[in-house]
Motif scaffolding. Structure first.
Motif, short mmCIF file in Angstrom:
data_model
loop_
_atom_site.label_atom_id
_atom_site.label_comp_id
_atom_site.label_asym_id
_atom_site.label_seq_id
_atom_site.Cartn_x
_atom_site.Cartn_y
_atom_site.Cartn_z
N ARG A 2 0.86 -1.19 0.00
CA ARG A 2 0.00 0.00 0.00
C ARG A 2 0.90 1.24 0.00
NH1 ARG A 2 -3.55 -0.77 5.02
NH2 ARG A 2 -1.53 -1.40 5.86
N THR A 3 1.06 1.80 -1.18
CA THR A 3 2.00 2.89 -1.37
C THR A 3 1.32 4.07 -2.05
OG1 THR A 3 2.72 2.05 -3.50
CG2 THR A 3 3.94 1.29 -1.56
N ALA A 4 1.99 5.21 -1.97
CA ALA A 4 1.52 6.40 -2.67
C ALA A 4 2.72 7.25 -3.05
CB ALA A 4 0.57 7.20 -1.78
N GLU A 5 2.58 7.94 -4.17
CA GLU A 5 3.55 8.93 -4.60
C GLU A 5 2.80 10.20 -4.93
OE1 GLU A 5 6.64 7.98 -7.36
OE2 GLU A 5 6.60 5.84 -6.82
N ILE A 6 3.20 11.29 -4.33
CA ILE A 6 2.54 12.57 -4.52
C ILE A 6 3.57 13.60 -4.94
CG2 ILE A 6 1.14 14.39 -3.43
CD1 ILE A 6 -0.38 11.85 -3.26
N ALA A 7 3.21 14.42 -5.91
CA ALA A 7 4.01 15.60 -6.26
C ALA A 7 3.04 16.78 -6.27
CB ALA A 7 4.66 15.43 -7.62
N ARG A 8 3.40 17.81 -5.53
CA ARG A 8 2.53 18.99 -5.42
C ARG A 8 3.39 20.24 -5.49
NH1 ARG A 8 0.25 22.38 -1.23
NH2 ARG A 8 -1.98 22.75 -1.55
N LYS A 9 3.07 21.10 -6.45
CA LYS A 9 3.85 22.33 -6.62
C LYS A 9 2.90 23.51 -6.61
CE LYS A 9 7.51 24.41 -9.34
NZ LYS A 9 8.49 24.20 -10.40
N THR A 10 3.19 24.48 -5.76
CA THR A 10 2.45 25.73 -5.72
C THR A 10 3.47 26.88 -5.80
OG1 THR A 10 2.55 26.08 -3.31
CG2 THR A 10 0.80 24.62 -4.14
N ALA A 11 2.97 28.10 -5.71
CA ALA A 11 3.87 29.25 -5.69
C ALA A 11 4.67 29.31 -4.40
CB ALA A 11 3.06 30.53 -5.87
N GLU A 12 4.26 28.52 -3.38
CA GLU A 12 4.90 28.57 -2.06
C GLU A 12 5.76 27.36 -1.74
OE1 GLU A 12 1.21 31.15 -0.20
OE2 GLU A 12 1.23 28.97 0.03
N THR A 13 5.39 26.19 -2.27
CA THR A 13 6.14 24.97 -1.97
C THR A 13 6.19 24.05 -3.18
OG1 THR A 13 4.15 23.85 -1.14
CG2 THR A 13 5.55 24.95 0.50
N ASP A 14 7.23 23.23 -3.22
CA ASP A 14 7.39 22.18 -4.23
C ASP A 14 7.74 20.90 -3.46
OD1 ASP A 14 7.95 20.56 -6.37
OD2 ASP A 14 9.53 21.83 -7.22
N ILE A 15 6.77 19.97 -3.42
CA ILE A 15 6.89 18.80 -2.55
C ILE A 15 6.79 17.51 -3.36
CG2 ILE A 15 5.90 17.56 -0.57
CD1 ILE A 15 4.73 20.23 0.37
N THR A 16 7.69 16.57 -3.08
CA THR A 16 7.55 15.21 -3.58
C THR A 16 7.57 14.28 -2.37
OG1 THR A 16 9.95 15.01 -3.89
CG2 THR A 16 8.63 15.64 -5.81
N LEU A 17 6.70 13.28 -2.40
CA LEU A 17 6.58 12.36 -1.27
C LEU A 17 6.30 10.95 -1.75
CD1 LEU A 17 5.05 12.82 2.15
CD2 LEU A 17 4.07 11.04 0.74
N LYS A 18 6.98 9.99 -1.14
CA LYS A 18 6.69 8.57 -1.35
C LYS A 18 6.37 7.98 0.02
CE LYS A 18 9.74 7.87 -5.32
NZ LYS A 18 10.94 7.15 -5.82
N LEU A 19 5.30 7.22 0.09
CA LEU A 19 4.85 6.61 1.33
C LEU A 19 4.58 5.13 1.13
CD1 LEU A 19 3.60 6.78 4.29
CD2 LEU A 19 1.42 7.24 3.14
N ASN A 20 5.05 4.32 2.07
CA ASN A 20 4.72 2.90 2.12
C ASN A 20 4.16 2.62 3.50
OD1 ASN A 20 4.55 0.13 2.18
ND2 ASN A 20 6.70 -0.25 1.75
N LEU A 21 2.85 2.34 3.57
CA LEU A 21 2.21 2.07 4.86
C LEU A 21 2.72 0.78 5.50
CD1 LEU A 21 -1.53 2.96 4.18
CD2 LEU A 21 0.19 4.36 5.33
N ASP A 22 3.23 -0.14 4.68
CA ASP A 22 3.66 -1.44 5.18
C ASP A 22 5.19 -1.51 5.24
OD1 ASP A 22 0.95 -2.46 5.24
OD2 ASP A 22 1.06 -2.42 3.05
N GLY A 23 5.78 -0.45 5.70
CA GLY A 23 7.23 -0.36 5.72
C GLY A 23 7.84 -0.81 7.03
#
Length: 195
Positions: A2-23
């Protein structure tokens, strides 16, 4: 997994995240806010979530946008990784002592966002970190994860201990709540049939 990858860019922040709930609790956290890196590293460890997170934010203004947006993105990642939530325990709670501080966290991955933040942090800063941003992080998280989270301080005088205890308690509560219950792995834990 159960994983997720998120990329979110705004005028204020640039975020990349990888999550594994079963880590196993491994993390690489670089938010540009040292205290937040510390809290998220122990959140990953105590929740046994694997987290890779990088944020480039406008910390030259202050840390607000970075802290809030990291909460938003982490919440989105939890929602994505949980999918339809089949088989999850759904509820979790933890009581965590951190020296003189005693923190309670209880979570329900119900699909409804609500934060009950009953915590009085005695100082405005821990180092250079604005302590009012702690609630902003958690509001961002619950709104995007779709969970109800109660955080309560039962004792405490030291701001660092209070906040650290809160992150540890929340991580441990979430570790329980997202765990798959093998006997009910194909069921949604709700009488409505959907969460």
């Amino acid at each position: 997994m159960r994983t997720a990858e998120i990329a979110r860019k705004t005028a204020e922040t640039d975020i990349t995240l990888k999550l594994n709930l079963d880590g196993t609790g491994k993390s690489e956290i670089r938010t540009g806010v040292g205290f937040m890196d510390h809290m998220l590293t122990l959140f990953a460890r105590h929740g046994r979530f694997d987290i890779e997170l990088k944020c480039d934010g406008d910390t030259y203004v202050d840390d607000h946008h970075t802290v809030e947006d990291v909460g938003i993105v982490l919440g989105e990642a939890f929602r994505q990784a949980l999918g339809k939530k089949k088989g999850i325990i759904r509820y979790g709670d933890a009581l965590v002592p951190m020296d003189e501080a005693l923190m309670l966290a209880a979570v329900d991955f119900s699909g409804r966002d609500y934060l009950a933040f009953d915590v009085e942090i005695p100082t405005q800063k821990v180092g250079t970190f604005d302590t009012e941003l702690v609630s902003e992080f958690w509001y961002g998280f619950v709104r995007n994860a779709g969970c109800t989270l109660h955080q309560r301080m039962l004792a405490g005088r030291n701001s660092h201990h209070i906040i650290e205890g809160m992150f540890k308690a929340s991580a441990r509560a979430m570790r329980t709540a997202v765990r798959i219950e093998a006997a009910f792995a194909d069921e949604i834990p709700s009488t409505k049939g959907v969460l």
